[in-house]
Design a protein around this motif. Structure first.
Motif, mmCIF file in Angstrom:
data_model
loop_
_atom_site.group_PDB
_atom_site.id
_atom_site.type_symbol
_atom_site.label_atom_id
_atom_site.label_comp_id
_atom_site.label_asym_id
_atom_site.label_seq_id
_atom_site.Cartn_x
_atom_site.Cartn_y
_atom_site.Cartn_z
ATOM 1 N N CYS A 192 -14.063 12.413 -23.906
ATOM 2 C CA CYS A 192 -14.913 13.440 -23.301
ATOM 3 C C CYS A 192 -15.575 12.890 -22.046
ATOM 4 C CB CYS A 192 -16.021 13.857 -24.263
ATOM 5 S SG CYS A 192 -15.447 14.556 -25.805
ATOM 6 N N LEU A 193 -15.862 13.776 -21.129
ATOM 7 C CA LEU A 193 -16.722 13.390 -20.012
ATOM 8 C C LEU A 193 -18.126 13.200 -20.560
ATOM 9 C CD1 LEU A 193 -15.612 15.946 -17.292
ATOM 10 C CD2 LEU A 193 -15.105 13.509 -17.355
ATOM 11 N N CYS A 194 -18.883 12.278 -19.955
ATOM 12 C CA CYS A 194 -20.278 12.119 -20.346
ATOM 13 C C CYS A 194 -21.092 11.654 -19.145
ATOM 14 C CB CYS A 194 -20.427 11.150 -21.516
ATOM 15 S SG CYS A 194 -20.025 9.440 -21.166
ATOM 16 N N ARG A 195 -22.399 11.886 -19.252
ATOM 17 C CA ARG A 195 -23.316 11.496 -18.179
ATOM 18 C C ARG A 195 -24.431 10.659 -18.798
ATOM 19 N NH1 ARG A 195 -23.954 14.223 -13.436
ATOM 20 N NH2 ARG A 195 -23.022 16.034 -14.420
ATOM 21 N N GLU A 196 -24.668 9.490 -18.201
ATOM 22 C CA GLU A 196 -25.756 8.636 -18.671
ATOM 23 C C GLU A 196 -27.082 9.294 -18.315
ATOM 24 O OE1 GLU A 196 -26.768 3.906 -18.764
ATOM 25 O OE2 GLU A 196 -25.843 4.703 -16.952
ATOM 26 N N LYS A 197 -27.952 9.466 -19.285
ATOM 27 C CA LYS A 197 -29.223 10.164 -19.065
ATOM 28 C C LYS A 197 -30.130 9.396 -18.108
ATOM 29 C CE LYS A 197 -29.308 12.585 -23.496
ATOM 30 N NZ LYS A 197 -30.006 12.751 -24.783
ATOM 31 N N ARG A 198 -30.155 8.081 -18.207
ATOM 32 C CA ARG A 198 -31.076 7.277 -17.404
ATOM 33 C C ARG A 198 -30.715 7.269 -15.926
ATOM 34 N NH1 ARG A 198 -30.993 2.064 -15.793
ATOM 35 N NH2 ARG A 198 -29.161 1.594 -17.043
ATOM 36 N N THR A 199 -29.400 7.174 -15.620
ATOM 37 C CA THR A 199 -28.971 7.020 -14.225
ATOM 38 C C THR A 199 -28.300 8.252 -13.641
ATOM 39 O OG1 THR A 199 -26.797 6.174 -14.830
ATOM 40 C CG2 THR A 199 -28.586 4.547 -14.587
ATOM 41 N N GLY A 200 -27.774 9.125 -14.490
ATOM 42 C CA GLY A 200 -27.007 10.270 -14.012
ATOM 43 C C GLY A 200 -25.564 9.931 -13.694
ATOM 44 N N ASN A 201 -25.139 8.687 -13.949
ATOM 45 C CA ASN A 201 -23.752 8.277 -13.679
ATOM 46 C C ASN A 201 -22.796 8.914 -14.686
ATOM 47 O OD1 ASN A 201 -24.619 6.642 -11.587
ATOM 48 N ND2 ASN A 201 -24.682 4.801 -12.842
ATOM 49 N N ASN A 202 -21.600 9.255 -14.213
ATOM 50 C CA ASN A 202 -20.570 9.853 -15.058
ATOM 51 C C ASN A 202 -19.626 8.789 -15.596
ATOM 52 O OD1 ASN A 202 -21.346 12.593 -14.754
ATOM 53 N ND2 ASN A 202 -20.496 12.551 -12.694
ATOM 54 N N TYR A 203 -19.238 8.969 -16.867
ATOM 55 C CA TYR A 203 -18.320 8.058 -17.545
ATOM 56 C C TYR A 203 -17.390 8.875 -18.431
ATOM 57 C CZ TYR A 203 -21.625 4.423 -16.180
ATOM 58 O OH TYR A 203 -22.432 3.582 -15.450
ATOM 59 N N ALA A 204 -16.471 8.183 -19.079
ATOM 60 C CA ALA A 204 -15.650 8.784 -20.125
ATOM 61 C C ALA A 204 -16.092 8.185 -21.455
ATOM 62 C CB ALA A 204 -14.172 8.488 -19.891
ATOM 63 N N ALA A 205 -16.206 9.011 -22.477
ATOM 64 C CA ALA A 205 -16.563 8.566 -23.825
ATOM 65 C C ALA A 205 -15.332 8.714 -24.707
ATOM 66 C CB ALA A 205 -17.720 9.392 -24.375
ATOM 67 N N LYS A 206 -14.850 7.587 -25.235
ATOM 68 C CA LYS A 206 -13.678 7.598 -26.103
ATOM 69 C C LYS A 206 -14.158 7.465 -27.543
ATOM 70 C CE LYS A 206 -9.222 5.323 -26.751
ATOM 71 N NZ LYS A 206 -8.363 4.212 -26.291
ATOM 72 N N PHE A 207 -14.037 8.538 -28.311
ATOM 73 C CA PHE A 207 -14.435 8.564 -29.716
ATOM 74 C C PHE A 207 -13.223 8.154 -30.554
ATOM 75 C CE2 PHE A 207 -17.329 11.303 -27.554
ATOM 76 C CZ PHE A 207 -18.529 11.243 -28.250
ATOM 77 N N LYS A 208 -13.327 7.026 -31.252
ATOM 78 C CA LYS A 208 -12.230 6.531 -32.090
ATOM 79 C C LYS A 208 -12.633 6.685 -33.555
ATOM 80 C CE LYS A 208 -9.792 3.053 -30.542
ATOM 81 N NZ LYS A 208 -8.588 3.573 -29.983
ATOM 82 N N ASN A 209 -11.914 7.567 -34.262
ATOM 83 C CA ASN A 209 -12.187 7.832 -35.669
ATOM 84 C C ASN A 209 -11.913 6.573 -36.481
ATOM 85 O OD1 ASN A 209 -12.150 8.690 -38.366
ATOM 86 N ND2 ASN A 209 -11.438 10.722 -37.788
ATOM 87 N N ILE A 210 -12.888 6.127 -37.271
ATOM 88 C CA ILE A 210 -12.683 4.914 -38.069
ATOM 89 C C ILE A 210 -12.335 5.220 -39.524
ATOM 90 C CG2 ILE A 210 -14.073 3.400 -36.628
ATOM 91 C CD1 ILE A 210 -16.414 3.814 -38.506
ATOM 92 N N ARG A 211 -12.183 6.486 -39.853
ATOM 93 C CA ARG A 211 -11.831 6.852 -41.228
ATOM 94 C C ARG A 211 -10.366 7.296 -41.362
ATOM 95 N NH1 ARG A 211 -16.172 6.190 -44.126
ATOM 96 N NH2 ARG A 211 -18.218 6.843 -43.412
ATOM 97 N N TRP A 212 -9.769 7.711 -40.255
ATOM 98 C CA TRP A 212 -8.387 8.198 -40.320
ATOM 99 C C TRP A 212 -7.741 8.016 -38.972
ATOM 100 C CZ3 TRP A 212 -4.982 11.510 -38.105
ATOM 101 C CH2 TRP A 212 -3.851 11.827 -38.853
#
Length: 108
Positions: free
Chosen positions: A44-64
Motif C-alpha cells: 500500500c501507499l503510505c505517508r509518514e505522519k511526522r514528515t509527510g514523506n511517502n513510502y510503500a508499506a509491504k504487509f507480509k502475512n505471518i500466519r499463511w
C-alpha cells in the motif's frame, strides 16, 4: 564498499538485527490505497505522519501460507537493512511486527 557475505546473513539467529516496532503501523503512518495484493502480502501507499514523506508499506502475512515463516521474513529484513546503502536497491525505512503481519516500510 564491502557488502556482507550471503552466508553471514543466513546464519544469523532467528531474531532480526533491525529494530522492529511493536505498535500498530498506523501510529506512525497513514495507510493509503493498495498498490498490489496477493494471497500472502499486500503493498500500500503510505505517508509518514511526522514528515509527510511517502513510502510503500509491504504487509507480509505471518500466519499463511505456512512456508512463509517469521524467520524467513526476518532474513529478508536483515538483507534489506544490510544493503540499504546500495544505490540500486530500495531502502528499508521502518519495520513493524504485529500478530497477523510484519510491515516493511520502504522507499517508493
Amino acid at each position: 564498499k564491502n557488502y556482507p557475505r550471503q552466508e553471514d546473513v543466513y546464519l544469523r539467529p532467528s531474531a532480526p538485527m533491525v529494530d522492529m516496532k511493536r505498535v500498530p503501523v498506523t501510529v506512525y503512518y497513514e495507510i493509503q490505497d493498495p498498490i498490489k495484493k496477493s494471497d500472502s502480502s499486500a503493498v500500500c501507499l503510505c505517508r509518514e505522519k511526522r514528515t509527510g514523506n511517502n513510502y510503500a508499506a509491504k504487509f507480509k502475512n505471518i500466519r499463511w501460507p505456512a512456508h512463509i515463516t517469521k524467520e524467513k521474513i526476518f532474513s529478508e529484513v536483515d538483507v534489506m537493512k544490510l544493503l540499504s546503502s546500495h544505490p540500486n536497491l530500495m531502502e528499508l525505512h521502518d519495520v513493524f511486527e504485529g500478530e497477523e503481519a510484519i510491515v516493511l516500510i520502504v522507499e517508493l
